[in-house]
Design a protein around this motif. Structure first.
Motif, PDB file in Angstrom:
ATOM      1  N   GLN A 105       4.288  31.536   2.425  1.00  0.00           N
ATOM      2  CA  GLN A 105       4.917  30.255   2.102  1.00  0.00           C
ATOM      3  C   GLN A 105       3.861  29.195   1.824  1.00  0.00           C
ATOM      4  O   GLN A 105       3.981  28.414   0.870  1.00  0.00           O
ATOM      5  CB  GLN A 105       5.812  29.808   3.256  1.00  0.00           C
ATOM      6  CG  GLN A 105       7.077  30.617   3.435  1.00  0.00           C
ATOM      7  CD  GLN A 105       7.916  30.112   4.598  1.00  0.00           C
ATOM      8  OE1 GLN A 105       7.864  28.946   4.967  1.00  0.00           O
ATOM      9  NE2 GLN A 105       8.691  30.998   5.195  1.00  0.00           N
ATOM     10  N   ILE A 133       2.435  29.539  -1.627  1.00  0.00           N
ATOM     11  CA  ILE A 133       3.345  29.103  -2.692  1.00  0.00           C
ATOM     12  C   ILE A 133       3.195  27.603  -2.947  1.00  0.00           C
ATOM     13  O   ILE A 133       3.068  27.157  -4.098  1.00  0.00           O
ATOM     14  CB  ILE A 133       4.803  29.432  -2.327  1.00  0.00           C
ATOM     15  CG1 ILE A 133       5.042  30.939  -2.367  1.00  0.00           C
ATOM     16  CG2 ILE A 133       5.773  28.720  -3.277  1.00  0.00           C
ATOM     17  CD1 ILE A 133       6.380  31.370  -1.809  1.00  0.00           C
ATOM     18  N   TYR A 134       3.187  26.810  -1.876  1.00  0.00           N
ATOM     19  CA  TYR A 134       3.109  25.349  -2.042  1.00  0.00           C
ATOM     20  C   TYR A 134       1.745  24.927  -2.579  1.00  0.00           C
ATOM     21  O   TYR A 134       1.658  24.040  -3.439  1.00  0.00           O
ATOM     22  CB  TYR A 134       3.412  24.656  -0.716  1.00  0.00           C
ATOM     23  CG  TYR A 134       4.834  24.854  -0.256  1.00  0.00           C
ATOM     24  CD1 TYR A 134       5.896  24.224  -0.903  1.00  0.00           C
ATOM     25  CD2 TYR A 134       5.138  25.690   0.814  1.00  0.00           C
ATOM     26  CE1 TYR A 134       7.203  24.429  -0.499  1.00  0.00           C
ATOM     27  CE2 TYR A 134       6.443  25.903   1.216  1.00  0.00           C
ATOM     28  CZ  TYR A 134       7.475  25.272   0.566  1.00  0.00           C
ATOM     29  OH  TYR A 134       8.769  25.485   0.951  1.00  0.00           O
ATOM     30  N   ALA A 177       1.627  25.744  -6.193  1.00  0.00           N
ATOM     31  CA  ALA A 177       2.447  24.801  -6.961  1.00  0.00           C
ATOM     32  C   ALA A 177       1.731  23.464  -7.118  1.00  0.00           C
ATOM     33  O   ALA A 177       1.755  22.863  -8.200  1.00  0.00           O
ATOM     34  CB  ALA A 177       3.793  24.611  -6.277  1.00  0.00           C
ATOM     35  N   LEU A 225       5.112  34.879  -7.642  1.00  0.00           N
ATOM     36  CA  LEU A 225       4.890  33.753  -6.747  1.00  0.00           C
ATOM     37  C   LEU A 225       5.583  33.992  -5.409  1.00  0.00           C
ATOM     38  O   LEU A 225       5.067  33.633  -4.353  1.00  0.00           O
ATOM     39  CB  LEU A 225       5.428  32.466  -7.394  1.00  0.00           C
ATOM     40  CG  LEU A 225       5.093  31.151  -6.702  1.00  0.00           C
ATOM     41  CD1 LEU A 225       3.595  30.880  -6.773  1.00  0.00           C
ATOM     42  CD2 LEU A 225       5.874  29.996  -7.327  1.00  0.00           C
ATOM     43  N   LYS A 226       6.765  34.620  -5.458  1.00  0.00           N
ATOM     44  CA  LYS A 226       7.523  34.868  -4.230  1.00  0.00           C
ATOM     45  C   LYS A 226       8.277  36.186  -4.363  1.00  0.00           C
ATOM     46  O   LYS A 226       8.809  36.506  -5.430  1.00  0.00           O
ATOM     47  CB  LYS A 226       8.517  33.731  -3.967  1.00  0.00           C
ATOM     48  CG  LYS A 226       9.309  33.879  -2.664  1.00  0.00           C
ATOM     49  CD  LYS A 226      10.152  32.642  -2.391  1.00  0.00           C
ATOM     50  CE  LYS A 226      11.020  32.799  -1.142  1.00  0.00           C
ATOM     51  NZ  LYS A 226      10.237  33.026   0.082  1.00  0.00           N
ATOM     52  N   GLY A 277      13.023  28.298   1.848  1.00  0.00           N
ATOM     53  CA  GLY A 277      11.890  28.814   1.094  1.00  0.00           C
ATOM     54  C   GLY A 277      12.263  29.132  -0.354  1.00  0.00           C
ATOM     55  O   GLY A 277      11.527  28.809  -1.288  1.00  0.00           O
ATOM     56  N   TRP A 278      13.437  29.763  -0.556  1.00  0.00           N
ATOM     57  CA  TRP A 278      13.898  30.082  -1.906  1.00  0.00           C
ATOM     58  C   TRP A 278      14.205  28.808  -2.695  1.00  0.00           C
ATOM     59  O   TRP A 278      13.839  28.694  -3.870  1.00  0.00           O
ATOM     60  CB  TRP A 278      15.133  30.983  -1.856  1.00  0.00           C
ATOM     61  CG  TRP A 278      14.841  32.424  -1.604  1.00  0.00           C
ATOM     62  CD1 TRP A 278      15.147  33.149  -0.491  1.00  0.00           C
ATOM     63  CD2 TRP A 278      14.181  33.337  -2.493  1.00  0.00           C
ATOM     64  NE1 TRP A 278      14.728  34.444  -0.620  1.00  0.00           N
ATOM     65  CE2 TRP A 278      14.133  34.595  -1.841  1.00  0.00           C
ATOM     66  CE3 TRP A 278      13.625  33.211  -3.770  1.00  0.00           C
ATOM     67  CZ2 TRP A 278      13.548  35.712  -2.428  1.00  0.00           C
ATOM     68  CZ3 TRP A 278      13.042  34.324  -4.358  1.00  0.00           C
ATOM     69  CH2 TRP A 278      13.002  35.562  -3.695  1.00  0.00           C
ATOM     70  N   ASP A 316      13.001  25.758  -2.337  1.00  0.00           N
ATOM     71  CA  ASP A 316      11.770  25.057  -2.706  1.00  0.00           C
ATOM     72  C   ASP A 316      11.024  25.802  -3.813  1.00  0.00           C
ATOM     73  O   ASP A 316      10.550  25.199  -4.775  1.00  0.00           O
ATOM     74  CB  ASP A 316      10.862  24.895  -1.488  1.00  0.00           C
ATOM     75  CG  ASP A 316      11.321  23.775  -0.570  1.00  0.00           C
ATOM     76  OD1 ASP A 316      12.273  23.055  -0.933  1.00  0.00           O
ATOM     77  OD2 ASP A 316      10.727  23.617   0.509  1.00  0.00           O
ATOM     78  N   ALA A 317      10.908  27.120  -3.678  1.00  0.00           N
ATOM     79  CA  ALA A 317      10.133  27.894  -4.642  1.00  0.00           C
ATOM     80  C   ALA A 317      10.758  27.813  -6.038  1.00  0.00           C
ATOM     81  O   ALA A 317      10.055  27.600  -7.033  1.00  0.00           O
ATOM     82  CB  ALA A 317      10.032  29.350  -4.184  1.00  0.00           C
TER      83      ALA A 317
END
Length: 378
Positions: A210, A213-214, A217, A244-245, A349-350, A352-353
């Motif tokens: 996680q 990912i941020y 981004a 990415l996820k 998490g989903w 935001d991603a």
């Protein structure tokens, strides 16, 4: 005025301006002791003067100017309890005082005061991503000082503030980056204390993923920021490249959004700069092997595929037509797609991603995510 006059570090023009503004504020207060705007403006001048203090100067101390500013903010908000800008800038002044005191008990008390003022500022003006971001930073600083038993609770509150800031402004790269760093710290702490103890707990690896990912981004939005590039080099290996996820979602059969619950199936999904895609059994083996094999994203066997350019909105949803759990709705130009995440934390998490990938696409930065060389794998 004595404090303003003895500031060293600012140029003469700046000092002259600060003296004029201070004199104007002081005169307004003499005419009307309850002029909260004048008190607020006076506090701002003191705070600006503190920023101009030469780091090597001892007279006046930056702390003395900030302390005076805090007194003025306190008086202004007493006279006008809805003055949200005063609470916000007051919190910044308190935070600056706390930073000078390291990890001491006095600093802990100041950070607590800062978080209380940020909270008040947000209550009075909820549409302020900057206040939410600063609130999260203050909580993050506080978590480094409090006893270990209190730390994780404060960290999780900080995460919620950064996430709230992003939800107000999807391209707020500083909040995105800060959320990545706080999740990285949480991963480190979870690993140090023995990892997840219950099956429902989030594992350190998931927190690391996680975090990556941020940070990825934030870098995609501002690829020229060296601090983001450095952080990305640290976490690139934690991304499930070339995606990415990667994770699990429950979905109905393709084309049957209101199918009986028994027909909904849990399967693996991958997200990259192009969109969200369901993984078939053949590809799932490759994904589970850390995606080290060839990319087979063009398979026609996927039941569900959502292209980023087609997305209209992404949101959590609660609907009786969905199986029990954490509902996710991706509205597209072709109609909505309904999915169910494994937990509310997984859903966050989903959400935001997917939102971040869309934001990066909307800002014309998708090629940064597409160029996996930035992740240090080439």
């Amino acid at each position: 005025m004595e404090l303003i006059n003895s500031v060293t570090g600012a140029d003469e023009e700046g000092r002259s301006r600060q003296r004029i503004l201070t004199f104007a504020a002081k005169s307004a207060i003499q005419r009307n002791p309850e002029d909260y705007d004048a008190l607020y403006n006076w506090a701002l001048v003191l705070q600006e003067s503190a920023d101009n203090v030469n780091p090597d100067s001892t007279s006046p101390s930056k702390d003395a100017l900030l302390e005076e500013a805090c007194k003025k903010y306190n008086e202004a908000t007493r006279l006008c309890p809805t003055l949200h800008d005063a609470f916000y800038n007051w919190a910044i002044a308190i935070s600056d005082r706390a930073k000078m005191r390291g990890r001491t008990k006095e600093a802990e008390e100041l950070w607590k005061q800062a978080t209380q003022n940020y909270e008040k500022a947000v209550q009075l003006n909820w549409n302020s991503p900057q206040a939410l971001n600063n609130w999260g930073l203050a909580l993050q600083e506080l978590s480094a000082i409090v006893p270990a038993r209190e730390k994780q609770t404060i960290v999780r509150i900080a995460i919620s503030k950064f996430r709230a800031a992003i939800q107000l402004q999807f391209d707020f790269h500083r909040a995105i980056y800060n959320l990545g760093t706080v999740l990285y710290g949480l991963a480190e702490d979870t690993l140090r204390t023995g990892g997840a103890t219950n099956p429902e707990d989030v594992s350190p690896d998931e927190f690391y993923s996680q975090s990556a990912i941020y940070i990825a981004a934030a870098h995609a939005l501002k690829p020229n920021y060296s601090v983001y590039s450095s952080a990305l080099r640290l976490v690139h290996s934690m991304l499930p490249l070339p995606y990415l996820k990667v994770g699990y979602l429950t979905a109905p059969p393709a084309g049957e959004p209101v199918a009986p619950h028994i027909d909904w199936k849990r399967s693996q999904y991958v997200l990259n700069h192009e969109g969200l895609q369901q993984v078939n059994k053949l590809e799932q083996k490759q994904v589970q092997n850390l995606l080290g094999g060839p990319d087979v994203t063009n398979s026609e066997k996927r039941a569900i595929k959502v292209d980023v350019p087609d997305i209209v909105s992404v949101s959590a949803c609660a609907d009786l037509t969905l199986p029990p759990g954490s509902g996710l709705c991706i509205d597209t130009i072709h109609g909505p797609f309904f999915l169910v995440a494994d937990s509310w934390e997984s859903l966050d998490g989903w959400l935001d991603a997917i939102r971040l990938v869309y934001t990066i696409y909307a800002r014309g930065k998708s090629e940064v995510l597409a160029d996996y060389k930035i992740f240090g794998i080439a």
